[in-house]
Design an enzyme around this catalytic site. Sequence first.
Site, PDB file in Angstrom:
ATOM      1  N   GLY A  29      43.411  44.685  42.800  1.00  0.00           N
ATOM      2  CA  GLY A  29      43.695  44.048  44.086  1.00  0.00           C
ATOM      3  C   GLY A  29      43.010  42.714  44.297  1.00  0.00           C
ATOM      4  N   SER A  30      42.711  41.997  43.207  1.00  0.00           N
ATOM      5  CA  SER A  30      42.047  40.699  43.425  1.00  0.00           C
ATOM      6  C   SER A  30      43.017  39.696  44.052  1.00  0.00           C
ATOM      7  CB  SER A  30      41.429  40.164  42.133  1.00  0.00           C
ATOM      8  OG  SER A  30      42.409  39.750  41.222  1.00  0.00           O
ATOM      9  N   ASN A  31      44.293  39.757  43.675  1.00  0.00           N
ATOM     10  CA  ASN A  31      45.278  38.891  44.342  1.00  0.00           C
ATOM     11  C   ASN A  31      45.450  39.299  45.803  1.00  0.00           C
ATOM     12  OD1 ASN A  31      46.769  36.781  42.659  1.00  0.00           O
ATOM     13  ND2 ASN A  31      46.644  38.502  41.244  1.00  0.00           N
ATOM     14  N   LEU A  73      52.619  48.067  39.631  1.00  0.00           N
ATOM     15  CA  LEU A  73      53.005  48.336  38.238  1.00  0.00           C
ATOM     16  C   LEU A  73      54.159  49.319  38.096  1.00  0.00           C
ATOM     17  CD1 LEU A  73      49.441  48.389  36.652  1.00  0.00           C
ATOM     18  CD2 LEU A  73      51.133  46.554  36.640  1.00  0.00           C
ATOM     19  N   LEU A 114      58.489  50.028  38.710  1.00  0.00           N
ATOM     20  CA  LEU A 114      59.786  49.438  39.029  1.00  0.00           C
ATOM     21  C   LEU A 114      60.160  49.884  40.442  1.00  0.00           C
ATOM     22  CD1 LEU A 114      62.046  47.757  37.757  1.00  0.00           C
ATOM     23  CD2 LEU A 114      63.152  49.898  37.104  1.00  0.00           C
ATOM     24  N   ASN A 144      56.825  37.995  43.593  1.00  0.00           N
ATOM     25  CA  ASN A 144      55.920  38.583  42.602  1.00  0.00           C
ATOM     26  C   ASN A 144      55.164  37.449  41.919  1.00  0.00           C
ATOM     27  OD1 ASN A 144      54.775  40.638  40.935  1.00  0.00           O
ATOM     28  ND2 ASN A 144      56.168  40.059  39.297  1.00  0.00           N
ATOM     29  N   HIS A 152      53.383  36.413  38.198  1.00  0.00           N
ATOM     30  CA  HIS A 152      53.331  36.799  36.780  1.00  0.00           C
ATOM     31  C   HIS A 152      52.335  35.881  36.068  1.00  0.00           C
ATOM     32  CE1 HIS A 152      54.819  38.594  33.087  1.00  0.00           C
ATOM     33  NE2 HIS A 152      54.779  37.391  32.557  1.00  0.00           N
ATOM     34  N   ASP A 181      61.125  40.272  36.044  1.00  0.00           N
ATOM     35  CA  ASP A 181      60.657  38.899  35.806  1.00  0.00           C
ATOM     36  C   ASP A 181      61.770  37.868  35.668  1.00  0.00           C
ATOM     37  OD1 ASP A 181      58.061  39.873  35.821  1.00  0.00           O
ATOM     38  OD2 ASP A 181      57.984  40.114  33.650  1.00  0.00           O
ATOM     39  N   GLU A 205      45.998  32.173  39.820  1.00  0.00           N
ATOM     40  CA  GLU A 205      46.831  33.044  40.663  1.00  0.00           C
ATOM     41  C   GLU A 205      46.265  33.110  42.072  1.00  0.00           C
ATOM     42  OE1 GLU A 205      47.815  36.964  39.078  1.00  0.00           O
ATOM     43  OE2 GLU A 205      47.498  36.222  37.054  1.00  0.00           O
TER      44      GLU A 205
HETATM   45  C1  GRF Z   1      47.809  39.899  37.927  1.00  0.00           C
HETATM   46  O1  GRF Z   1      47.478  39.415  36.668  1.00  0.00           O
HETATM   47  C2  GRF Z   1      49.236  39.542  38.237  1.00  0.00           C
HETATM   48  O2  GRF Z   1      49.671  38.400  37.591  1.00  0.00           O
HETATM   49  C3  GRF Z   1      50.011  40.717  37.740  1.00  0.00           C
HETATM   50  O3  GRF Z   1      49.166  41.835  37.971  1.00  0.00           O
HETATM   51  C4  GRF Z   1      47.812  41.419  37.976  1.00  0.00           C
HETATM   52  C5  GRF Z   1      47.191  41.962  39.228  1.00  0.00           C
HETATM   53  O4  GRF Z   1      45.794  41.780  39.243  1.00  0.00           O
HETATM   54  N1  GRF Z   1      51.292  40.825  38.377  1.00  0.00           N
HETATM   55  P1  GRF Z   1      44.977  42.116  40.553  1.00  0.00           P
HETATM   56  O5  GRF Z   1      45.130  43.601  40.843  1.00  0.00           O
HETATM   57  O6  GRF Z   1      45.495  41.277  41.657  1.00  0.00           O
HETATM   58  O7  GRF Z   1      43.548  41.784  40.210  1.00  0.00           O
END
Ligand code: GRF
Length: 226
Positions: A19-21, A93, A95, A110, A112, A153, A182
Site C-alpha cells: 500500500g505504498s502507492n 493483484l 483480475l 491503474n 504499472h 495492461d 510512482e
Molecule cells: C506497484 O509497483 C505498482 O506499480 C503495481 O503494484 C505495486 C504496488 O505497490 N501495480 P504498493 O503496494 O503500492 O507498494
Amino acid sequence: MRAANLSAMRIGILASGSGSNLQAIIDHFAASPARDAGFVALVASNRADSGAMARAQAAGIFTHHIADFNDGPSILTALQSAGVELLVLAGYLRLLPAAVVVAYTGRMLNVHPALLPSFGGHGMYGLRVHEAVLQAGAKISGVTVHFVSAEYDRGAIAAQWPVPVLQDDTPQTLAARVLAVEHGLYPAVIEAVAARTLALGADGRSKGSLPAHSAFAMHDAKPFLR
Ligand code: GRF
C-alpha cells in the site's frame, strides 16, 4: 480529519499489497489543492491483513474486505454504497470481474511499473517486470498510468514517466527507483483525472464519459512537474 469538499470526486482504491502507492494517494488528497478535486471515500482489499488495509484504517478511511474477488455484484455493491465515482487500482493483484470493469469503464485507473505496452500483460507484476526489463537490456524503464480495460495492461495510457536503468541495477534497485516515481506521478494523474471529470459536470461523474484517448497528457499532472 478535515471534512471533505462535498463536490469533490469520491475516489475508491483497491489494493492488495503493502500500500505504498495508496499512502501516497491518501497523503496527496489530504492537502490542497487536490482535496478540492477528490477524496478517498473507500479502500477495499481482498487481503484483510494487507499493509494497504492497515494504512487506510490508520488514516481513518472507510474500508471493505473483498471476501470473494470473483463476485462482481458484491464488489460493485460495496463501491456503489460508498458512492465511488473514480476507481483506482494500487497494487490490486486480482483480475476484476467484468461487471466492475464495465461499470467503471473510463473511470478506472491503474499504475504499472514499466513503460507499457512493453513489459506488461498477464503475469507481469512485481519483480518479474523489472527482471524482464533488465533481461532485455533496456536502458530506460518507467511508470505508466493507464485506464483499465478488460485486457491486462492494455487500456488507454493516461501518463508515462521515464526512469533510467543503471548499469549495476538489480530487479530490487530498479523497482525501488521506479516505485519512488510512482508515488509522485500516480496521485498527480488521479488528481488531473478527477479535476477533468468535475469539469465535465454531472454526466462525466455518473457515466464515465471521459474520452479514452487524449483526455490527459503528462503536462496535466502539473503538481508532479514542479
Ligand atoms: C506497484 O509497483 C505498482 O506499480 C503495481 O503494484 C505495486 C504496488 O505497490 N501495480 P504498493 O503496494 O503500492 O507498494
